[in-house]
Design a protein around this motif. Structure first.
Motif, PDB file in Angstrom:
ATOM      1  N   ASP A 106      51.953  73.933  61.753  1.00 26.70           N
ATOM      2  CA  ASP A 106      50.998  73.268  62.652  1.00 26.70           C
ATOM      3  C   ASP A 106      49.700  72.910  61.919  1.00 26.70           C
ATOM      4  O   ASP A 106      49.171  71.801  62.078  1.00 26.70           O
ATOM      5  CB  ASP A 106      50.687  74.150  63.864  1.00 26.70           C
ATOM      6  CG  ASP A 106      51.869  74.278  64.815  1.00 26.70           C
ATOM      7  OD1 ASP A 106      52.797  73.429  64.763  1.00 26.70           O
ATOM      8  OD2 ASP A 106      51.871  75.239  65.621  1.00 26.70           O
ATOM      9  N   TYR A 109      50.354  70.041  59.457  1.00 33.45           N
ATOM     10  CA  TYR A 109      50.521  68.786  60.181  1.00 33.45           C
ATOM     11  C   TYR A 109      49.151  68.241  60.603  1.00 33.45           C
ATOM     12  O   TYR A 109      48.854  67.060  60.431  1.00 33.45           O
ATOM     13  CB  TYR A 109      51.422  68.981  61.403  1.00 33.45           C
ATOM     14  CG  TYR A 109      51.811  67.693  62.074  1.00 33.45           C
ATOM     15  CD1 TYR A 109      52.937  66.989  61.657  1.00 33.45           C
ATOM     16  CD2 TYR A 109      51.057  67.157  63.116  1.00 33.45           C
ATOM     17  CE1 TYR A 109      53.305  65.792  62.259  1.00 33.45           C
ATOM     18  CE2 TYR A 109      51.406  65.965  63.720  1.00 33.45           C
ATOM     19  CZ  TYR A 109      52.533  65.289  63.290  1.00 33.45           C
ATOM     20  OH  TYR A 109      52.887  64.097  63.887  1.00 33.45           O
ATOM     21  N   SER A 110      48.321  69.110  61.131  1.00 29.82           N
ATOM     22  CA  SER A 110      46.979  68.713  61.565  1.00 29.82           C
ATOM     23  C   SER A 110      46.132  68.235  60.381  1.00 29.82           C
ATOM     24  O   SER A 110      45.470  67.197  60.459  1.00 29.82           O
ATOM     25  CB  SER A 110      46.302  69.893  62.266  1.00 29.82           C
ATOM     26  OG  SER A 110      44.992  69.560  62.623  1.00 29.82           O
ATOM     27  N   SER A 113      47.435  64.895  59.173  1.00 30.30           N
ATOM     28  CA  SER A 113      47.133  63.856  60.173  1.00 30.30           C
ATOM     29  C   SER A 113      45.669  63.432  60.126  1.00 30.30           C
ATOM     30  O   SER A 113      45.346  62.260  60.330  1.00 30.30           O
ATOM     31  CB  SER A 113      47.427  64.363  61.587  1.00 30.30           C
ATOM     32  OG  SER A 113      48.773  64.622  61.761  1.00 30.30           O
ATOM     33  N   ASP A 124      52.809  59.430  55.660  1.00 29.40           N
ATOM     34  CA  ASP A 124      53.881  59.257  56.647  1.00 29.40           C
ATOM     35  C   ASP A 124      55.098  60.119  56.299  1.00 29.40           C
ATOM     36  O   ASP A 124      55.731  60.690  57.192  1.00 29.40           O
ATOM     37  CB  ASP A 124      54.291  57.781  56.739  1.00 29.40           C
ATOM     38  CG  ASP A 124      53.214  56.909  57.357  1.00 29.40           C
ATOM     39  OD1 ASP A 124      52.296  57.453  58.006  1.00 29.40           O
ATOM     40  OD2 ASP A 124      53.288  55.669  57.175  1.00 29.40           O
ATOM     41  N   LEU A 127      54.251  63.777  57.209  1.00 29.07           N
ATOM     42  CA  LEU A 127      54.247  63.959  58.665  1.00 29.07           C
ATOM     43  C   LEU A 127      55.667  63.884  59.224  1.00 29.07           C
ATOM     44  O   LEU A 127      56.020  64.637  60.137  1.00 29.07           O
ATOM     45  CB  LEU A 127      53.333  62.932  59.328  1.00 29.07           C
ATOM     46  CG  LEU A 127      51.842  63.096  59.034  1.00 29.07           C
ATOM     47  CD1 LEU A 127      51.050  61.917  59.606  1.00 29.07           C
ATOM     48  CD2 LEU A 127      51.315  64.422  59.562  1.00 29.07           C
ATOM     49  N   GLY A 128      56.483  62.994  58.664  1.00 24.08           N
ATOM     50  CA  GLY A 128      57.881  62.885  59.091  1.00 24.08           C
ATOM     51  C   GLY A 128      58.676  64.149  58.792  1.00 24.08           C
ATOM     52  O   GLY A 128      59.573  64.532  59.547  1.00 24.08           O
ATOM     53  N   LYS A 131      57.066  67.024  61.345  1.00 23.30           N
ATOM     54  CA  LYS A 131      57.166  66.856  62.803  1.00 23.30           C
ATOM     55  C   LYS A 131      58.314  67.674  63.409  1.00 23.30           C
ATOM     56  O   LYS A 131      58.083  68.439  64.354  1.00 23.30           O
ATOM     57  CB  LYS A 131      57.294  65.378  63.156  1.00 23.30           C
ATOM     58  CG  LYS A 131      57.201  65.140  64.648  1.00 23.30           C
ATOM     59  CD  LYS A 131      57.140  63.675  64.984  1.00 23.30           C
ATOM     60  CE  LYS A 131      56.933  63.499  66.478  1.00 23.30           C
ATOM     61  NZ  LYS A 131      56.783  62.104  66.838  1.00 23.30           N
ATOM     62  N   LYS A 134      57.696  71.495  63.431  1.00 20.04           N
ATOM     63  CA  LYS A 134      56.820  72.035  64.470  1.00 20.04           C
ATOM     64  C   LYS A 134      57.648  72.629  65.622  1.00 20.04           C
ATOM     65  O   LYS A 134      57.213  73.551  66.292  1.00 20.04           O
ATOM     66  CB  LYS A 134      55.873  70.956  64.994  1.00 20.04           C
ATOM     67  CG  LYS A 134      54.787  70.561  63.990  1.00 20.04           C
ATOM     68  CD  LYS A 134      54.015  69.336  64.413  1.00 20.04           C
ATOM     69  CE  LYS A 134      53.254  69.449  65.682  1.00 20.04           C
ATOM     70  NZ  LYS A 134      52.087  70.326  65.678  1.00 20.04           N
ATOM     71  N   LYS A 135      58.852  72.093  65.821  1.00 17.26           N
ATOM     72  CA  LYS A 135      59.743  72.568  66.882  1.00 17.26           C
ATOM     73  C   LYS A 135      60.764  73.579  66.358  1.00 17.26           C
ATOM     74  O   LYS A 135      61.680  73.955  67.077  1.00 17.26           O
ATOM     75  CB  LYS A 135      60.479  71.381  67.502  1.00 17.26           C
ATOM     76  CG  LYS A 135      59.572  70.361  68.133  1.00 17.26           C
ATOM     77  CD  LYS A 135      60.385  69.178  68.622  1.00 17.26           C
ATOM     78  CE  LYS A 135      59.491  67.961  68.771  1.00 17.26           C
ATOM     79  NZ  LYS A 135      60.247  66.718  68.675  1.00 17.26           N
TER      80      LYS A 135
END
Length: 177
Positions: A106, A109-110, A113, A124, A127-128, A131, A134-135
């Motif tokens: 997390d 990612y932040s 971003s 990109d 982040l790809g 993403k 994160k799940k």
């Protein structure tokens, strides 16, 4: 008397040759005199390994580590994600290790971003990769590792496959526990 000596020596030589032959074919391994300890059934072993992985993912990360992501250079962020992929992939060489935790994913990612990258394609890509992480979805780990590896112009250590849960649990124990 002489005949008994010859027969005795013949038996001794035969026993010696039989022993050497047995030792050679068993590669020096001892004969098991007791039943070997039973190994955990594969399903139990995989369940235990998955628990180690989940515990690692939920582990708390020191705040100083998380806040450091905000000031890291693009290359340092790339290397951090690369090091994290090593927990998930099999490769003939790995340099660097960083435990994957939910908080780290997390925070990375932040940080990525909120930075202005000189190379927006790199941003990109990162982040790809992060993403789905994160799940808790790491199905892209081999592709992610190899994308970063190619970006860094790697020539040794291309990821070949995902580690099994047991292999990953062993990697976590060896590198982070």
């Amino acid at each position: 008397m002489f005949q008994r000596f010859v027969v005795g020596m013949g038996i001794a030589v035969f026993m010696f040759i039989a022993g050497v032959t047995y030792f050679y074919f068993n590669k020096g391994e001892a004969i098991a005199t007791e039943a070997a300890p039973s190994k955990k059934p594969a399903a139990e072993e995989e369940t235990a390994a998955k628990a180690v992985i989940q515990e690692s993912f939920r582990q708390k990360t020191p705040e100083r580590k998380l806040s450091a992501y905000k000031s890291m250079s693009e290359e340092a962020l790339v290397q951090e994600v690369h090091n994290m992929t090593h927990q998930k992939v099999a490769a003939n060489e790995k340099w660097g290790a960083s435990e994957i935790t939910k908080e780290k994913v997390d925070a990375l990612y932040s940080a990525i971003s909120n930075q202005t990258f000189a190379d927006t394609e790199l941003q990109d890509m990162l982040l790809g990769i992060l993403k789905p992480w994160k799940k808790g979805d790491f199905s892209n780990a081999v592709k992610a590792h190899n994308e970063i590896w190619a970006y860094q112009k790697g020539n040794i250590g291309k990821a070949e496959r995902r580690l099994t849960p047991s292999e990953e649990a062993a990697y976590i124990k060896e590198n982070f526990k």
